[in-house]
Design an enzyme around this catalytic site. Structure first.
Site, PDB file in Angstrom:
ATOM      1  N   CYS A   1     -20.478 -25.103  18.516  1.00  0.00           N
ATOM      2  CA  CYS A   1     -21.132 -24.712  17.263  1.00  0.00           C
ATOM      3  C   CYS A   1     -21.684 -23.292  17.290  1.00  0.00           C
ATOM      4  O   CYS A   1     -21.217 -22.432  16.548  1.00  0.00           O
ATOM      5  CB  CYS A   1     -22.260 -25.687  16.923  1.00  0.00           C
ATOM      6  SG  CYS A   1     -21.699 -27.322  16.419  1.00  0.00           S
ATOM      7  N   ILE A   2     -22.684 -23.045  18.120  1.00  0.00           N
ATOM      8  CA  ILE A   2     -23.457 -21.809  18.021  1.00  0.00           C
ATOM      9  C   ILE A   2     -22.616 -20.544  18.238  1.00  0.00           C
ATOM     10  O   ILE A   2     -22.755 -19.581  17.488  1.00  0.00           O
ATOM     11  CB  ILE A   2     -24.648 -21.822  18.992  1.00  0.00           C
ATOM     12  CG1 ILE A   2     -25.515 -23.064  18.742  1.00  0.00           C
ATOM     13  CG2 ILE A   2     -25.490 -20.556  18.829  1.00  0.00           C
ATOM     14  CD1 ILE A   2     -26.012 -23.189  17.316  1.00  0.00           C
TER      15      ILE A   2
END
Length: 420
Positions: free
Chosen positions: A260-261
């Site tokens: 994600c990040i």
């Protein structure tokens, strides 16, 4: 055999979704293109951190079944797409798996079916990419079938928040689509939050991860100048966190990893540039800062060795924790890889220890995994804490290793320990 739900993609997102729906009494069918994944699940074997073999066995007992046959999608009342959307060479999401899943659904789509995309992507994907594919068979979204987007919020290894007790955002192609998707998820999720539409739901996920991305970059940049100014950033964060409002603690690290990040904020940045012609400057600056952290960590390691009158070339560097997050085995986008790559390029003898990783490969080189942590700590020129696994005793590491560089703040401060 009819299914209440068909989940396309049985990875870190799709399998927990299938599990929670099964627990709630839904008949769940799982579709995956990997025959080995399908076979393992049908044999009761898990391949993701958050589910063990007993969990899969319970799913099978509840009627879950995995398949690679897309024709079985015709039996499902609801179909949820949970396939990967990796970063493309152009900087946006690679939608190959999403479009393939959409085509598979379109070939077997029945009237009144609910189709939900959960894969993270840029705003507009559900309506502009998925919908036209689904409508190729003659059925119209919002009229003949329901279409919605619901961002996945799976946090691997989180023992407090799972799929059921994490609020579920849903946004439909029409109000009726939103209502249908919300009613579906309420069957096995405690709280469902309705969005104005698909674009708002898509953008909400990107905002969540961009918020984290930017704040991690903030403390990573602070780590650099606090080190130069002889300020203990970890104590600064501890102090700031005592404020009961207006502050949320973020902590520095060797870089960002996971599914994600490091990736999702780029989807939004790419979309802004492609559609509007100007940069999303916060995201691009955060990406620049976080992407340079592994090299910064390697430089700090080199400097610490120099202080001991040792060259990094030939030094034994023990890396502790090579996953992207504590207490899981997932190595996707782990900053440990570029840290090791840089140290190896400088001539260091890099070895590693991780209770969750039996073997680790960096650019085709299989690194030595130490079995005896105590002996490895004593024998290394420097031990580097890259991940704060709960199995690691910070005091023991500080006591046994001749030199420690701790990027996660788990060791007590001392003359032989330096924190990021």
């Amino acid at each position: 055999m009819a299914a209440d739900l068909a989940v396309i993609g049985l990875g870190y997102v799709g399998l927990p979704l299938a599990q929670e729906a099964s627990r709630a009494g839904l008949t769940v069918l799982g579709l995956d293109v990997a025959p080995d994944v399908v076979a393992a699940l049908n044999d009761g074997r898990s391949h993701v951190d958050d589910l063990d073999d007993a969990d899969v066995a319970a799913m099978l007992d509840a009627g879950f079944r995995a398949t690679a046959d897309a024709a079985e999608l015709a039996t499902a009342d609801a179909i949820v797409i949970c396939v990967p959307t990796p970063l493309s060479d152009e900087g946006g999401p690679d939608l190959t798996a999403v479009t393939a899943a959409s085509r598979a659904i379109a070939a077997h789509l029945r009237p009144n079916t609910l189709v939900v995309l959960e894969s993270t992507t840029y705003p507009g994907t559900t309506d502009e990419v998925v919908r036209p594919i689904l409508e190729q068979g003659g059925l119209e979204a919002g009229q003949d079938f329901h279409l919605a987007f619901s961002p996945e919020r799976i946090d691997p290894g989180n023992q407090t928040f799972g799929l059921r007790n994490t609020p579920k955002v849903v946004g439909g192609h029409t109000l009726a689509c939103t209502a249908a998707a919300a009613a579906f998820y309420r069957r096995f999720v405690d709280t469902v939050v309705e969005a104005r539409g698909t674009r708002e739901a898509e953008t909400a996920k990107l905002l969540e991860n961009t918020y984290r991305h930017v704040n991690i970059a903030l403390v990573n940049e602070m780590a650099r100048f606090c080190h130069e100014l002889d300020i203990d950033l970890w104590d600064v964060i501890r102090l700031a966190a005592t404020k009961p409002f207006g502050f949320k603690a973020f902590y520095p690290g060797p870089g960002v990893g996971g599914h994600c990040i490091p990736i999702d904020p780029n989807y939004l940045s790419h979309n802004v540039r492609a559609r509007l012609g100007y940069p999303f400057r916060f995201v691009e600056l955060a990406q620049e800062i976080n992407a340079t952290m592994p090299d910064y960590v390697a430089q700090r390691i080199q400097n610490l060795l120099n202080q001991e009158r040792k060259a990094v070339n030939g030094a034994t560097v023990l890396l502790l924790g090579v996953t992207y997050k504590h207490d899981i085995a997932d190595q996707r986008e782990s900053p440990a890889v570029p840290v090791a790559r840089r140290l190896m390029a400088l001539g260091a003898q890099v070895v590693f220890h991780d209770p969750h990783v039996p073997a680790w490969d960096v650019d085709g080189t299989t690194l030595h995994r130490v079995a005896d942590l105590d002996a490895a700590l004593t024998g290394a020129d420097i031990a580097v804490v890259l991940q704060a696994h709960s199995a690691y005793d910070g005091e023991m590491i500080a006591k046994k290793a001749p030199r420690v560089f701790d990027t996660r703040g788990i060791t007590p401060a001392s003359e032989t320990v330096e924190h990021l």
